[in-house]
Write a protein that holds these residues in place. Structure first.
Motif, PDB file in Angstrom:
ATOM      1  N   ASP A   3       0.840  -1.196   0.000  1.00 22.76           N
ATOM      2  CA  ASP A   3       0.000   0.000   0.000  1.00 22.76           C
ATOM      3  C   ASP A   3       0.873   1.244   0.000  1.00 22.76           C
ATOM      4  O   ASP A   3       1.475   1.606   1.006  1.00 22.76           O
ATOM      5  N   LEU A   4       0.977   1.901  -1.140  1.00 18.93           N
ATOM      6  CA  LEU A   4       1.693   3.167  -1.251  1.00 18.93           C
ATOM      7  C   LEU A   4       0.729   4.281  -1.636  1.00 18.93           C
ATOM      8  O   LEU A   4       1.098   5.270  -2.261  1.00 18.93           O
ATOM      9  N   SER A   5      -0.512   4.102  -1.265  1.00 18.64           N
ATOM     10  CA  SER A   5      -1.554   5.037  -1.678  1.00 18.64           C
ATOM     11  C   SER A   5      -1.367   6.424  -1.083  1.00 18.64           C
ATOM     12  O   SER A   5      -1.906   7.394  -1.590  1.00 18.64           O
ATOM     13  N   LEU A  18      13.252   7.452  -6.517  1.00 21.41           N
ATOM     14  CA  LEU A  18      13.637   7.855  -5.171  1.00 21.41           C
ATOM     15  C   LEU A  18      12.420   8.039  -4.275  1.00 21.41           C
ATOM     16  O   LEU A  18      12.472   7.785  -3.064  1.00 21.41           O
ATOM     17  N   GLN A  19      11.294   8.480  -4.855  1.00 19.98           N
ATOM     18  CA  GLN A  19      10.056   8.591  -4.079  1.00 19.98           C
ATOM     19  C   GLN A  19       9.577   7.202  -3.643  1.00 19.98           C
ATOM     20  O   GLN A  19       9.097   7.022  -2.518  1.00 19.98           O
ATOM     21  N   ILE A  20       9.697   6.236  -4.553  1.00 16.62           N
ATOM     22  CA  ILE A  20       9.302   4.858  -4.206  1.00 16.62           C
ATOM     23  C   ILE A  20      10.222   4.308  -3.125  1.00 16.62           C
ATOM     24  O   ILE A  20       9.769   3.670  -2.157  1.00 16.62           O
ATOM     25  N   VAL A  21      11.547   4.553  -3.267  1.00 16.49           N
ATOM     26  CA  VAL A  21      12.503   4.088  -2.263  1.00 16.49           C
ATOM     27  C   VAL A  21      12.169   4.680  -0.895  1.00 16.49           C
ATOM     28  O   VAL A  21      12.145   3.980   0.121  1.00 16.49           O
ATOM     29  N   ALA A  22      11.885   5.985  -0.861  1.00 16.51           N
ATOM     30  CA  ALA A  22      11.580   6.642   0.411  1.00 16.51           C
ATOM     31  C   ALA A  22      10.328   6.054   1.055  1.00 16.51           C
ATOM     32  O   ALA A  22      10.273   5.838   2.275  1.00 16.51           O
ATOM     33  N   ALA A  23       9.306   5.789   0.222  1.00 14.50           N
ATOM     34  CA  ALA A  23       8.067   5.233   0.755  1.00 14.50           C
ATOM     35  C   ALA A  23       8.288   3.831   1.324  1.00 14.50           C
ATOM     36  O   ALA A  23       7.786   3.490   2.399  1.00 14.50           O
ATOM     37  N   MET A  24       9.075   3.014   0.619  1.00 23.33           N
ATOM     38  CA  MET A  24       9.316   1.649   1.094  1.00 23.33           C
ATOM     39  C   MET A  24      10.203   1.642   2.332  1.00 23.33           C
ATOM     40  O   MET A  24      10.003   0.832   3.248  1.00 23.33           O
ATOM     41  N   ARG A  25      11.197   2.537   2.367  1.00 25.95           N
ATOM     42  CA  ARG A  25      12.014   2.641   3.573  1.00 25.95           C
ATOM     43  C   ARG A  25      11.124   2.901   4.785  1.00 25.95           C
ATOM     44  O   ARG A  25      11.296   2.314   5.862  1.00 25.95           O
ATOM     45  N   CYS A  26      10.183   3.830   4.613  1.00 28.43           N
ATOM     46  CA  CYS A  26       9.280   4.191   5.716  1.00 28.43           C
ATOM     47  C   CYS A  26       8.452   2.993   6.147  1.00 28.43           C
ATOM     48  O   CYS A  26       8.312   2.714   7.342  1.00 28.43           O
ATOM     49  N   LEU A  49       1.334   1.048  -9.606  1.00 24.24           N
ATOM     50  CA  LEU A  49       1.648   2.447  -9.336  1.00 24.24           C
ATOM     51  C   LEU A  49       1.496   3.337 -10.554  1.00 24.24           C
ATOM     52  O   LEU A  49       1.538   4.563 -10.441  1.00 24.24           O
ATOM     53  N   GLY A  50       1.388   2.711 -11.723  1.00 21.03           N
ATOM     54  CA  GLY A  50       1.257   3.489 -12.940  1.00 21.03           C
ATOM     55  C   GLY A  50       2.553   4.148 -13.371  1.00 21.03           C
ATOM     56  O   GLY A  50       2.551   5.274 -13.877  1.00 21.03           O
ATOM     57  N   TYR A  60      14.217  -0.873  -6.608  1.00 20.67           N
ATOM     58  CA  TYR A  60      14.594  -2.115  -5.928  1.00 20.67           C
ATOM     59  C   TYR A  60      16.116  -2.220  -5.793  1.00 20.67           C
ATOM     60  O   TYR A  60      16.650  -2.654  -4.751  1.00 20.67           O
ATOM     61  N   ASP A  61      16.869  -1.853  -6.860  1.00 20.56           N
ATOM     62  CA  ASP A  61      18.334  -1.894  -6.800  1.00 20.56           C
ATOM     63  C   ASP A  61      18.850  -1.028  -5.661  1.00 20.56           C
ATOM     64  O   ASP A  61      19.779  -1.404  -4.932  1.00 20.56           O
ATOM     65  N   GLN A  62      18.256   0.163  -5.479  1.00 19.22           N
ATOM     66  CA  GLN A  62      18.698   1.071  -4.423  1.00 19.22           C
ATOM     67  C   GLN A  62      18.378   0.505  -3.040  1.00 19.22           C
ATOM     68  O   GLN A  62      19.182   0.605  -2.115  1.00 19.22           O
TER      69      GLN A  62
END
Length: 458
Positions: A3-5, A18-26, A49-50, A60-62
């Motif tokens: 859920d990244l809504s 980088l926005q996706i990385v930040a969201a997943m880190r959180c 996510l579109g 994912y690599d990051q």
């Protein structure tokens, strides 16, 4: 599905990945994504996510590079646990390093002199000689040329995420001098923690001073934190030397918190972090330091030239006055002649361009070397693909002896180095294999020649 809504992708200035990385880190940090959770395929998450699939692959690599996730061949990508904490192991015997082999093919940690931007550099030297010749032979500030220190501070913020001022930068004759100066200044007869395997010169330096050394066992994901912190801890978190792993961000934060609680210090040796071949360079440990407990050490020997003999330390503000009291005169080893031209070179943007070009070339050579080593049979040994650095650590299967293999290979022009001298007690057996000075097309043949010595090394 993750859920990244809560995120509106594309609404920020930073790249989507980088926005996706930040969201997943959180999500990982707060426990929404539990340890061992399998992440969706890049295709599935991209559709959800579109965004383009390549954007998710880069994200994912990051995450893998930063230690928040790990890739399992044939199974997918999974949320990581922090490496378990084990008590440090006591070395069985003092360090006994064999004589180093003569430089040659596959020399580890050495930049390609052909990549050095000789003509632009010569123009910078000539321009400084015309406009400000006194700066080539005279320097009043004991911390180094003020223009170079200003450019180093800007570079550290741009590439490593470290917010600092020029006043915090101390120019030295290289990373080794910076490390030894920091160790000598901070340990003061108390204990120090060093990685094992680790950088042999700093190990010898600490043992020669008679300090109590706590050994931190290093593995594919960097050094493990001990139960009790030493007064000073020396780490290579972005690219562990010599094994190559990256210390996960949670472990970095744990080290920094432990240093704060114990009143200790961390010295970060960031010797070749610019050369990461997938994703962006992982932020420096000093960039996470909010309590001023970390000294950052960098060098131009790996990124620019061994012959330049320039490095630097970025000091926490609280230590600047104390170091100032000792550095009335410039470091005897730091080349004054090169400092102002290097400042000009960096200010013009040519240094950044040089690093990008070198990273692109070394990435091709790393891929060629890794592919060639992957063809070696498992009976000889194994290696980890870290997609970073200037050498690959190949771990030998027993009963092969790395020093003997390197000695015989040196007679035919190979510069590979043994792993065992870097490990107190000599338990680790392996080869440190360089690739930066070879063309990508030459590496398969060179490694095939080296393989003969490994196969005969029993």
């Amino acid at each position: 599905m993750i859920d990244l809504s809560g995120m509106v992708f594309g609404s920020k200035a930073e790249p989507l990945y980088l926005q996706i990385v930040a969201a997943m880190r959180c999500r990982i940090s707060e426990g929404s994504l539990r340890i061992g959770t399998r992440l969706p395929s890049s295709r599935a998450l991209a559709q959800d996510l579109g965004v383009a699939r390549s954007t998710v692959v880069t994200a994912y690599d990051q995450l893998v590079a930063e230690g928040f996730a790990e890739s399992r061949q044939g199974a997918g990508i999974f949320v990581c646990d922090v490496a378990p904490i084990r008590p440090p192991e006591v070395p069985a015997k003092p360090i006994a390093a064999p004589p180093p082999p003569a430089p040659g093919m596959l020399l580890p940690g050495a930049p390609d002199p052909e990549v050095f931007p000789a003509r632009p550099w010569a123009r910078c030297v000539a321009r400084v000689a015309r406009m400000n010749p006194l700066s080539l032979c005279h320097q009043e500030d004991g911390f180094g040329d003020p223009e170079l220190r200003k450019e180093i501070a800007a570079y550290a913020a741009r590439w490593r995420g470290i917010e600092c001022s020029a006043e915090q930068v101390l120019v030295t004759s290289g990373a080794r001098e910076a490390l030894e100066l920091a160790m000598e200044f901070l340990v003061e007869g108390e204990d120090i923690a060093l990685e094992a395997p680790g950088f042999t010169p700093t190990q010898r330096f600490a043992l020669s001073r008679g300090w109590k050394v706590r050994w931190l066992r290093a593995g594919p994901r960097g050094a493990e934190r001990p139960r009790q912190m030493a007064k000073v801890t020396l780490l290579t978190p972005s690219h562990q030397f010599p094994l190559g792993g990256t210390l996960p961000v949670p472990q970095r934060q744990a080290f920094l918190q432990a240093a704060k609680e114990s009143g200790g210090w961390i010295i970060e040796d960031d010797f070749d972090s610019e050369f990461r071949y997938s994703g962006q360079p992982v932020p420096a440990m000093a960039a996470l330091d909010r309590e001023g407990r970390c000294i950052y050490v960098g060098t131009f020997s790996k990124t620019f030239s061994h012959a330049l003999r320039l490095g630097y330390a970025i000091l926490p503000p609280v230590l600047v006055p104390q170091f100032r009291a000792q550095f009335i005169h410039p470091s005897a080893g730091a080349a004054i002649t090169a400092q102002r031209p290097l400042a000009e070179f960096m200010a013009s943007g040519q240094y950044d361009r040089h690093i990008r070009r070198a990273r692109r070339l070394y990435a091709e050579r790393y891929a060629a070397a890794a592919e060639a080593l992957a063809q070696w049979p498992e009976t000889l040994g194994s290696f980890h693909r870290h997609n970073a650095g200037m050498q690959i650590a190949f771990h030998l299967k027993r009963p092969r002896k790395d020093a003997e293999i390197c000695r015989r290979a040196a007679a035919e022009g190979y510069g590979v180095r043994p792993l065992s001298p870097h490990d107190p007690g000599g338990a680790a057996q392996g080869l440190l294999i360089g690739f930066c000075q070879s063309q990508a097309g030459e590496l398969p043949g060179q490694l095939a020649g080296l393989r003969r010595f490994v196969e005969d090394g029993i």
